[in-house]
Scaffold this active site. Structure first.
Site, PDB file in Angstrom:
ATOM      1  N   ARG A 177     -52.780   5.697-116.235  1.00  0.00           N
ATOM      2  CA  ARG A 177     -51.440   6.180-115.893  1.00  0.00           C
ATOM      3  C   ARG A 177     -51.415   7.650-115.516  1.00  0.00           C
ATOM      4  NH1 ARG A 177     -47.827   7.140-121.260  1.00  0.00           N
ATOM      5  NH2 ARG A 177     -49.406   8.155-122.563  1.00  0.00           N
ATOM      6  N   HIS A 211     -45.071  -1.019-118.730  1.00  0.00           N
ATOM      7  CA  HIS A 211     -44.196  -0.335-119.687  1.00  0.00           C
ATOM      8  C   HIS A 211     -42.842  -0.033-119.030  1.00  0.00           C
ATOM      9  CE1 HIS A 211     -42.953   2.462-122.766  1.00  0.00           C
ATOM     10  NE2 HIS A 211     -44.152   2.494-123.350  1.00  0.00           N
ATOM     11  N   ARG A 236     -42.584  10.067-117.598  1.00  0.00           N
ATOM     12  CA  ARG A 236     -41.644   9.393-118.490  1.00  0.00           C
ATOM     13  C   ARG A 236     -40.627   8.587-117.681  1.00  0.00           C
ATOM     14  NH1 ARG A 236     -41.881   8.370-123.688  1.00  0.00           N
ATOM     15  NH2 ARG A 236     -42.481  10.550-124.116  1.00  0.00           N
ATOM     16  N   ASP A 286     -38.458  -0.533-132.020  1.00  0.00           N
ATOM     17  CA  ASP A 286     -39.833  -0.661-131.526  1.00  0.00           C
ATOM     18  C   ASP A 286     -40.426  -1.949-132.099  1.00  0.00           C
ATOM     19  OD1 ASP A 286     -42.324  -0.329-130.464  1.00  0.00           O
ATOM     20  OD2 ASP A 286     -42.715   1.627-131.369  1.00  0.00           O
ATOM     21  N   GLU A 320     -41.082  -4.473-121.916  1.00  0.00           N
ATOM     22  CA  GLU A 320     -42.439  -4.388-121.399  1.00  0.00           C
ATOM     23  C   GLU A 320     -43.166  -5.727-121.479  1.00  0.00           C
ATOM     24  OE1 GLU A 320     -44.458  -1.200-123.484  1.00  0.00           O
ATOM     25  OE2 GLU A 320     -42.512  -0.386-124.097  1.00  0.00           O
TER      26      GLU A 320
END
Length: 286
Positions: A89, A159, A63, A203, A259
């Site tokens: 990832r 990201h 994270r 978002d 991002e």
């Protein structure tokens, strides 16, 4: 040109590489996911957010920093059965090369498909991430190649988690006039605010983004992208943040994801075709 100064280190017991330019700018990149977890400009402070509660371990997502998303962005991409945000990832990459010149240093990490990835997504691919540091600048370039004899599609993103002093006080400039999808409200609009502010869960996927400016008190961070058609702006807000096991409840205030992404329209690569996209962060100084 010479080989860059690379320090092989460990972070939570996992291998990482620290690359440093002659002027002192540095970045730390985990081999786990080729994830940049730190960027400190020359004579500067940390610019990326990394959750103090994240666990860096095989098979687990980290994270913060800059996760590499490929070939699936969330549930948008070639195959919704793939893991959320793709295959790379949570897997180990390898250092392919490094170099240093008088004003910058860089390292390139690579991941080639293997039996594990082909069991989930039956395609051959090569993905490289090049991380370059110089003075007050960080450049991240994702390169994707299709070495096979058949075409495939992908979505992707860098990201990037930016550290901020207080997300409710920052301003993001450069989105005005860009079409966007608000995934919280399930709505589509065109951005009409010259300075975007953030007060809770946010978002959105924007298209047509080229040049952004983050204002955070006296700090000014220029964010540009090339090759990426979209940009995702994300903050979990207090309620979703409290539900995340790997992030302190109050840390939604300390970060903002900006991002570089390819989400709305998957990218198609035919046999032997390649693609690249770059995100550049520059800390502006007077």
């Amino acid at each position: 040109m010479s080989e860059a100064k690379l320090d092989m280190i460990e972070v939570q017991g996992q291998a990482a590489v620290r690359v440093q330019s002659p002027d002192g700018a540095q970045a730390t990149v985990l081999l786990h996911g080729a994830q940049v977890i730190s960027w400190i400009p020359a004579r500067g402070e940390e610019q990326l957010y990394l959750s103090p509660q994240t666990v860096i371990a095989p098979g687990q997502a980290v994270r913060g920093g800059v996760p590499v998303v490929f070939p699936q962005f969330n549930q948008r991409g070639p195959d919704t059965s793939l893991p959320r945000h793709g295959l790379l990832r949570t897997r180990a990459w390898t250092v392919e090369s490094s170099r240093q010149e008088k004003d910058h240093a860089q390292v390139t990490l690579v991941f080639d498909d293997n039996a594990e990835t082909r069991a989930l997504w039956p395609h051959s691919f090569t993905v490289e991430l090049t991380v370059s540091v110089s003075n007050t600048r960080l450049d991240l370039e994702l390169y994707v190649q299709n070495p096979s004899d058949s075409a495939w599609d992908f979505t992707a993103a860098l990201h990037t988690y930016l550290a901020v002093s207080d997300v409710t006080q920052v301003r993001l400039l450069g989105l005005e006039g860009c079409p966007f999808e608000d995934t919280v409200l399930d709505e589509r609009h065109i951005e009409d605010h010259p300075e975007k502010r953030f007060y809770g869960e946010f978002d959105r996927i924007y298209s047509g983004v080229k040049d952004l400016l983050l204002r955070d008190g006296p700090r000014r961070l220029n964010i540009t992208q090339a090759g990426w058609p979209d940009a995702v702006i994300w903050n979990p807000g207090p309620h979703k943040c409290a539900a995340l096991a790997d992030m302190p409840d109050a840390d939604w205030q300390c970060m903002l994801c900006v991002e570089a992404a390819a989400v709305f329209e998957p990218i198609t690569l035919g046999p032997e075709e390649e693609w690249s996209g770059r995100q550049s962060l520059v800390l502006l100084t007077d």
